[in-house]
Enzyme design. Structure first.
Site, PDB file in Angstrom:
ATOM      1  CG  HIS A 286      -1.627   1.288   1.465  1.00 25.93           C
ATOM      2  ND1 HIS A 286      -2.914   1.531   1.062  1.00 25.93           N
ATOM      3  CD2 HIS A 286      -1.201   2.441   2.053  1.00 25.93           C
ATOM      4  CE1 HIS A 286      -3.259   2.767   1.398  1.00 25.93           C
ATOM      5  NE2 HIS A 286      -2.216   3.339   2.012  1.00 25.93           N
ATOM      6  CD  GLU A 287       2.384   3.549   3.751  1.00 25.80           C
ATOM      7  OE1 GLU A 287       2.779   4.624   3.264  1.00 25.80           O
ATOM      8  OE2 GLU A 287       1.353   3.455   4.439  1.00 25.80           O
ATOM      9  CG  HIS A 290       0.564   6.330  -0.649  1.00 26.26           C
ATOM     10  ND1 HIS A 290      -0.595   6.936  -1.054  1.00 26.26           N
ATOM     11  CD2 HIS A 290       0.287   5.752   0.543  1.00 26.26           C
ATOM     12  CE1 HIS A 290      -1.538   6.733  -0.142  1.00 26.26           C
ATOM     13  NE2 HIS A 290      -1.032   6.017   0.831  1.00 26.26           N
ATOM     14  CD  GLU A 369      -4.306   6.717   2.308  1.00 31.46           C
ATOM     15  OE1 GLU A 369      -4.034   5.504   2.450  1.00 31.46           O
ATOM     16  OE2 GLU A 369      -3.429   7.603   2.349  1.00 31.46           O
ATOM     17  CG  ASP A 373      -6.575   0.683   0.258  1.00 31.05           C
ATOM     18  OD1 ASP A 373      -5.499   0.594   0.893  1.00 31.05           O
ATOM     19  OD2 ASP A 373      -7.642   1.079   0.763  1.00 31.05           O
TER      20      ASP A 373
HETATM   21 ZN   LIG Z   1      -1.957   5.314   2.577  1.00 25.81          ZN
END
Ligand SMILES: [Zn+2]
Length: 430
Positions: A286-287, A290, A369, A373
Site C-alpha cells: 500500500h505504501e 503511494h 488511499e 489500496d
Molecule cells: Zn496510505
C-alpha cells in the site's frame, strides 16, 4: 456628527476576521456534534458487514474513543479560539511587541525575541491539554506507553531541536524581509523550500534517531519477503529497520523514507507484533502504491505552490497598515521593522481562512488511499490487506461508523467500511 463614516479597511478586517472566526467555530461545533451523535447511535451493534470479524467490545471501545476525541476536540476549539482572540483582537501580540520594544529597542534581536516569546507562551498554554490527552485519554483506552519522565525529555529535546533549526531559519527569513527589497517574499519562499527539502532528507538519519531507536530488521524470512515485494514493485531497499514505537504508544504504523528508487523502510515494532508476515507485505505494498502513483511528489508540489501563494500574500499584507491595526497591533514607527509581527499575524489568521479548503485536501487524500489500496491488492492479496487494515483500525480504535459529513470534512483516510467494500469489489472484478 457625521452621518457617514469613511470606509476603514482596518475596521473591515476586524469585523471580517471576527465573523469568519465565528463561522468556523459554529461549523466545527456542528461537525463534532454530528460525529458524536452518529457514533453513539451506532454504538449498540456491530455493523452487519463486520459482525464476524469485530467483537461488540472492540466496536464499543472504538465508539467511546471516537466520542471522547470529538469532545476533547471541542475543548481544544474553545481554548484555541480564546488564545487566538487573545493574541489578535484583544491585543496580546501588541503587548508582547511593545514590552520587548521598550526593553530591546527595534532590531533583529527584538524581532527574534517576539517570535521566541510567542512560541514559548503558546507552548506553555498547550501543555495542560497535551498532558491530559496523553496521560488521561490515551491512558484510559490503553494506548499510552510513555512516562512523565519520557514525556518531559521529549519536550525538552524537541524544544532544543526546534531552537537549533528554527532560530537560524527565522533569522534568515527576517533578514530577507528587511533587506531583499519588495520581492523579498520570492527569496524567502525559495529559501524556505530549500530548507524544507533538506530537512526531509536529513530527518530520518539525524533527527528521528534522537527520539527513537532504529534496529535493522532481523527476521530473515520477513526480510526476504519484503525485499522480494520491493523488487517486484521496482524499488530497492536501502535498509529495513524496526523502530521502538512501543516506547510511547500502542498505535502501529510503517513508513518509507528516501528519494528516488532506493527506500529506507521503517516498521514500528507494534506493527510487527500485530500483523502476520503476509499482512505486513500488504501494508508495505500500500505504501509503495503511494510512490507508484506519485502521491508524495504531488503532495510536495502542492505544498510548494501553496506556500508561494502564501508568501506572495504575506509580501503584500506586510506593507498594509490596516493588516496590523485591524488585528489590534500598532505597527512600529520610526524605521523599526514589523516583519516578525507580520509573520505571526499571518500564521494566526491563515488557518481560519484555509479551514474551508480542508475538505478538498481531505478528499484528494482519500482518493489517494483508494489508489494505494488498489495497487496493494494487485501486488499482494486483497484478503491480506483487508485483514491487516481491520486489525489496524481495531487496534487504533477507529470507529466503523463515523458520520459521513464529518468524514468528508476531516478524514484523510476513508473509513474501514468503504476501503474494504472497494477491495471486495475489485476482487470480484479481477
Ligand atoms: Zn496510505
Amino acid at each position: 456628527m457625521q452621518d457617514s463614516a469613511p470606509f476603514s479597511p482596518s475596521l473591515a478586517l476586524s469585523l471580517g476576521f471576527a465573523t469568519l472566526l465565528l463561522i468556523t467555530i459554529l461549523v466545527k461545533m456542528w461537525l463534532a456534534s454530528r460525529q458524536i451523535r452518529h457514533v453513539a447511535q451506532h454504538r449498540p451493534t456491530v455493523p452487519a458487514a463486520f459482525a464476524s470479524s469485530i467483537t461488540l467490545a472492540a466496536h464499543q471501545k472504538a465508539a467511546d474513543y471516537t466520542i471522547t476525541k470529538a469532545r476533547i476536540g471541542l475543548l481544544e476549539l474553545s481554548l484555541g479560539t480564546a488564545v487566538l482572540m487573545g493574541w489578535t483582537l484583544l491585543g496580546g501580540l501588541n503587548l508582547l511587541n511593545q514590552s520587548l520594544l521598550a526593553w530591546l529597542g527595534g532590531g533583529m534581536l527584538q524581532q527574534l525575541a517576539v517570535l521566541v516569546g510567542f512560541v514559548l507562551i503558546s507552548g506553555l498554554i498547550d501543555i495542560p491539554l497535551s498532558l491530559y490527552q496523553t496521560f488521561v485519554i490515551e491512558e484510559r483506552f490503553g494506548f499510552n506507553k510513555t512516562t512523565l519522565k519520557l514525556w518531559l525529555g521529549d519536550m525538552l529535546k524537541s524544544s532544543l531541536v526546534g531552537a537549533v533549526i528554527g532560530l537560524p531559519i527565522a533569522a534568515l527569513i527576517l533578514w530577507l524581509m528587511g533587506t531583499a527589497g519588495p520581492r523579498w517574499w520570492l527569496w524567502a519562499w525559495s529559501a524556505w523550500m530549500g530548507i524544507n527539502l533538506l530537512l526531509l532528507m536529513v530527518y530520518p538519519t539525524f533527527i528521528a534517531p534522537l527520539f527513537n531507536k532504529f534496529k535493522p530488521l532481523e527476521d530473515e524470512s520477513l526480510k526476504a519477503r519484503v525485499t522480494a515485494l520491493m523488487q517486484r514493485c521496482g524499488f530497492a531497499a536501502k535498509g529495513l529497520f524496526v523502530m521502538d514505537g512501543s516506547k510511547r504508544s500502542a498505535h502501529a504504523n510503517a513508513y518509507f523514507t528516501g528519494f528516488g528508487a532506493a527506500k529506507r523502510v521503517v516498521f514500528y515494532d507494534t506493527l510487527l507484533a500485530k500483523l502476520a508476515p503476509a499482512e505486513v507485505d500488504a501494508v508495505l505494498a500500500h505504501e509503495l502504491g503511494h510512490f507508484k502513483h506519485k502521491h508524495i511528489i504531488q503532495r510536495i508540489a502542492t505544498m510548494f505552490a501553496f506556500s508561494l501563494l502564501g508568501f506572495a500574500l504575506l509580501g503584500w499584507l506586510s506593507t498594509q497598515v490596516w493588516f496590523y491595526t485591524g488585528l489590534s497591533v500598532i505597527p512600529n514607527m520610526s524605521g523599526a521593522p514589523n516583519d516578525a509581527l507580520a509573520l505571526l499575524l499571518f500564521m494566526l489568521v491563515i488557518p481560519v481562512v484555509t479551514f474551508f479548503i480542508a475538505p478538498l485536501s481531505a478528499q484528494v487524500s482519500r482518493k489517494h488511499e483508494f489508489q494505494a489500496d488498489a495497487y496493494a491488492v494487485q501486488q499482494t492479496s486483497g484478503q491480506d490487506l483487508s485483514s491487516a487494515l481491520l486489525k489496524m483500525y481495531e487496534d487504533n480504535a477507529s470507529t466503523l461508523t463515523p458520520d459521513p459529513v464529518f468524514v468528508k470534512f476531516y478524514y484523510s483516510h476513508p473509513p474501514a467500511s468503504e476501503r474494504l467494500a472497494r477491495m471486495a469489489a475489485q476482487g470480484v472484478a479481477a
